[in-house]
Structure formats: C-alpha cells, structure tokens
Design a protein around this motif. Structure first.
Motif, PDB file in Angstrom:
ATOM      1  N   ASN A   1      -8.778  49.081  75.055  1.00 45.90           N
ATOM      2  CA  ASN A   1     -10.283  49.448  75.064  1.00 45.90           C
ATOM      3  C   ASN A   1     -10.294  51.277  74.858  1.00 45.90           C
ATOM      4  O   ASN A   1     -10.483  51.621  75.838  1.00 45.90           O
ATOM      5  N   PRO A   2      -9.555  51.693  73.606  1.00 48.35           N
ATOM      6  CA  PRO A   2      -9.432  52.933  73.857  1.00 48.35           C
ATOM      7  C   PRO A   2     -10.566  53.764  73.874  1.00 48.35           C
ATOM      8  O   PRO A   2     -10.409  55.119  74.184  1.00 48.35           O
ATOM      9  N   ASP A   3     -11.784  53.508  73.443  1.00 51.12           N
ATOM     10  CA  ASP A   3     -13.133  54.030  73.800  1.00 51.12           C
ATOM     11  C   ASP A   3     -13.346  54.175  75.223  1.00 51.12           C
ATOM     12  O   ASP A   3     -14.489  55.089  75.466  1.00 51.12           O
ATOM     13  N   VAL A   4     -12.927  53.285  76.112  1.00 56.08           N
ATOM     14  CA  VAL A   4     -13.377  53.355  77.579  1.00 56.08           C
ATOM     15  C   VAL A   4     -12.985  54.666  78.290  1.00 56.08           C
ATOM     16  O   VAL A   4     -11.641  54.778  78.167  1.00 56.08           O
ATOM     17  N   CYS A   5     -13.571  55.284  78.904  1.00 56.35           N
ATOM     18  CA  CYS A   5     -13.197  56.435  79.964  1.00 56.35           C
ATOM     19  C   CYS A   5     -12.400  57.516  78.932  1.00 56.35           C
ATOM     20  O   CYS A   5     -11.767  58.439  79.209  1.00 56.35           O
TER      21      CYS A   5
ATOM     22  N   ILE B   1      -5.642  48.212  85.087  1.00 56.02           N
ATOM     23  CA  ILE B   1      -6.356  49.291  84.657  1.00 56.02           C
ATOM     24  C   ILE B   1      -5.810  49.894  83.451  1.00 56.02           C
ATOM     25  O   ILE B   1      -6.492  50.248  82.300  1.00 56.02           O
ATOM     26  N   GLU B   2      -4.344  50.011  83.594  1.00 47.98           N
ATOM     27  CA  GLU B   2      -3.757  50.571  82.358  1.00 47.98           C
ATOM     28  C   GLU B   2      -3.818  49.612  81.137  1.00 47.98           C
ATOM     29  O   GLU B   2      -4.371  49.992  79.857  1.00 47.98           O
ATOM     30  N   GLU B   3      -3.806  48.465  81.220  1.00 45.61           N
ATOM     31  CA  GLU B   3      -3.632  47.674  80.275  1.00 45.61           C
ATOM     32  C   GLU B   3      -5.360  47.264  79.814  1.00 45.61           C
ATOM     33  O   GLU B   3      -5.347  47.209  78.381  1.00 45.61           O
TER      34      GLU B   3
ATOM     35  N   ARG C   1      -8.251  59.737  81.789  1.00 42.78           N
ATOM     36  CA  ARG C   1      -8.692  58.348  81.620  1.00 42.78           C
ATOM     37  C   ARG C   1      -8.517  57.544  82.827  1.00 42.78           C
ATOM     38  O   ARG C   1      -9.280  56.851  83.194  1.00 42.78           O
ATOM     39  N   MET C   2      -6.958  57.501  83.108  1.00 46.37           N
ATOM     40  CA  MET C   2      -6.895  56.890  84.383  1.00 46.37           C
ATOM     41  C   MET C   2      -7.480  57.352  85.562  1.00 46.37           C
ATOM     42  O   MET C   2      -8.093  56.280  86.406  1.00 46.37           O
ATOM     43  N   PHE C   3      -7.762  58.306  85.704  1.00 46.38           N
ATOM     44  CA  PHE C   3      -8.617  59.006  86.984  1.00 46.38           C
ATOM     45  C   PHE C   3      -9.937  58.568  86.916  1.00 46.38           C
ATOM     46  O   PHE C   3     -10.559  58.123  87.902  1.00 46.38           O
ATOM     47  N   LYS C   4     -10.430  58.498  85.687  1.00 45.13           N
ATOM     48  CA  LYS C   4     -11.935  58.120  85.556  1.00 45.13           C
ATOM     49  C   LYS C   4     -12.116  56.662  85.701  1.00 45.13           C
ATOM     50  O   LYS C   4     -12.930  56.365  86.360  1.00 45.13           O
ATOM     51  N   ALA C   5     -11.163  55.846  85.184  1.00 48.04           N
ATOM     52  CA  ALA C   5     -11.447  54.476  85.378  1.00 48.04           C
ATOM     53  C   ALA C   5     -11.298  53.975  86.878  1.00 48.04           C
ATOM     54  O   ALA C   5     -11.971  53.059  87.318  1.00 48.04           O
ATOM     55  N   LEU C   6     -10.015  54.615  87.538  1.00 47.98           N
ATOM     56  CA  LEU C   6      -9.811  53.920  88.874  1.00 47.98           C
ATOM     57  C   LEU C   6     -10.554  54.580  89.729  1.00 47.98           C
ATOM     58  O   LEU C   6     -10.748  54.250  90.963  1.00 47.98           O
ATOM     59  N   ILE C   7     -11.043  55.997  89.728  1.00 46.88           N
ATOM     60  CA  ILE C   7     -11.736  56.766  90.586  1.00 46.88           C
ATOM     61  C   ILE C   7     -13.260  56.856  90.320  1.00 46.88           C
ATOM     62  O   ILE C   7     -14.066  56.319  91.187  1.00 46.88           O
ATOM     63  N   LEU C   8     -13.450  57.567  89.355  1.00 48.72           N
ATOM     64  CA  LEU C   8     -14.697  57.943  88.977  1.00 48.72           C
ATOM     65  C   LEU C   8     -16.080  56.932  88.665  1.00 48.72           C
ATOM     66  O   LEU C   8     -16.934  56.989  89.039  1.00 48.72           O
ATOM     67  N   ASP C   9     -15.242  56.126  87.888  1.00 51.24           N
ATOM     68  CA  ASP C   9     -16.088  55.030  87.162  1.00 51.24           C
ATOM     69  C   ASP C   9     -15.812  53.552  87.794  1.00 51.24           C
ATOM     70  O   ASP C   9     -16.003  52.481  86.931  1.00 51.24           O
TER      71      ASP C   9
END
Length: 159
Positions: free
Chosen positions: A154-158, A147-149, A18-26
C-alpha cells in the motif's frame, strides 16, 4: 534489581519516515488493520500521542495477554526515534517489573534500518534469562515485518 538489555536490527526497503509513522505515530490506526487476529484495538487513554501519552493495546480473545499500556517517554519525530515504557499488562509477570523500549529508524540504502532496544527490569530478587524474554523479541520483529509488508503493498499509506 537486574536489567537485561537486548538490541536487534531489521533492515527494510521502506523509507524511515513511513516506517516511523506506521509503527509509532499512526500505529493506533495501522496495527489493528494489519493483524486483526492478534490486536483488537489500540487507543490513547491519556494524551494525544506526544510525550507523556499512554497508549492501551487490546489483544484478541485468543491471546494470553488481554491488554498492555505503554507510556511515551520520548518522541523525536525529526530523527524517527521513540522511547516508551510498558507500565501495565493484563497478566502478571513473574519476574519482570517493567520494560523500556527504544525504536529508531535510520536511513540506509534507499530504505532504513530499524534499531530496537529493550531493557527488561527484573523484580527484586528475580533473575531474568534469555528464555524469559524470547517471545517478546520474536513478536517485535514479526510486527515490524508485517508493517513493512503492508506498506510495500500500500504505497500511499503513511506517505
């Protein structure tokens, strides 16, 4: 030309995927939502997010930097790792020629450890000091924490 390498780690309770997707991919979709007061938009000006793509970040009007451009040098989706280079900025750096970043997320204790390495390459004849790069380091950690917060709220995001 001298190089200063700085590494830092940040422990998160969020899964590395999830962290990778939010910070890098999306990041082009996520980051402007999380910190609109700092980042106006993120867009690909070349490519689609893979290796060789160039991403432009447009900062808010109040920022001393109007934009940055990063080129993606390596992307390992399976191992949650990305390497990219700052290739252009809206302000002229006095001492820095370019910066190479590597971000990796490693699974740990039900969450992850975000490992960030930055290589600051000094212009010919210039010497970099810790104070020259402190602001960038602090902003990187602040972005990861934001991003972590956001992901925790928002547990459904990424997912």
């Amino acid at each position: 030309m001298g190089v200063i390498t700085y590494s830092q780690e940040f422990k998160s309770v969020v899964a590395p995927s999830r962290m990778f997707k939010a910070l890098i991919l999306d990041s082009h979709n996520i980051i402007p939502k999380i910190i609109p007061e700092g980042i106006k938009s993120v867009e690909f000006i070349e490519g689609d997010g893979g290796v060789g793509s160039i991403k432009k970040t447009n900062f808010a009007e109040s920022s001393p930097i109007k934009y940055t451009k990063h080129k993606i040098d390596a992307l390992d989706v399976d191992n949650y790792c990305c390497k990219y280079t700052l290739i252009e900025s809206g302000i002229q750096f006095d001492k820095i020629d370019f910066v190479v970043y590597e971000v990796k997320f490693v699974m740990a204790d039900g969450g992850c450890i975000c490992k960030m390495t930055s290589e600051y390459h000094a212009k010919e004849g210039c010497e970099l000091k810790e104070d020259d790069i402190k602001q960038g380091k602090d902003k990187a950690i602040g972005l990861v924490k934001s991003i972590e917060e956001y992901l925790l709220a928002n547990p459904d995001v990424c997912a």
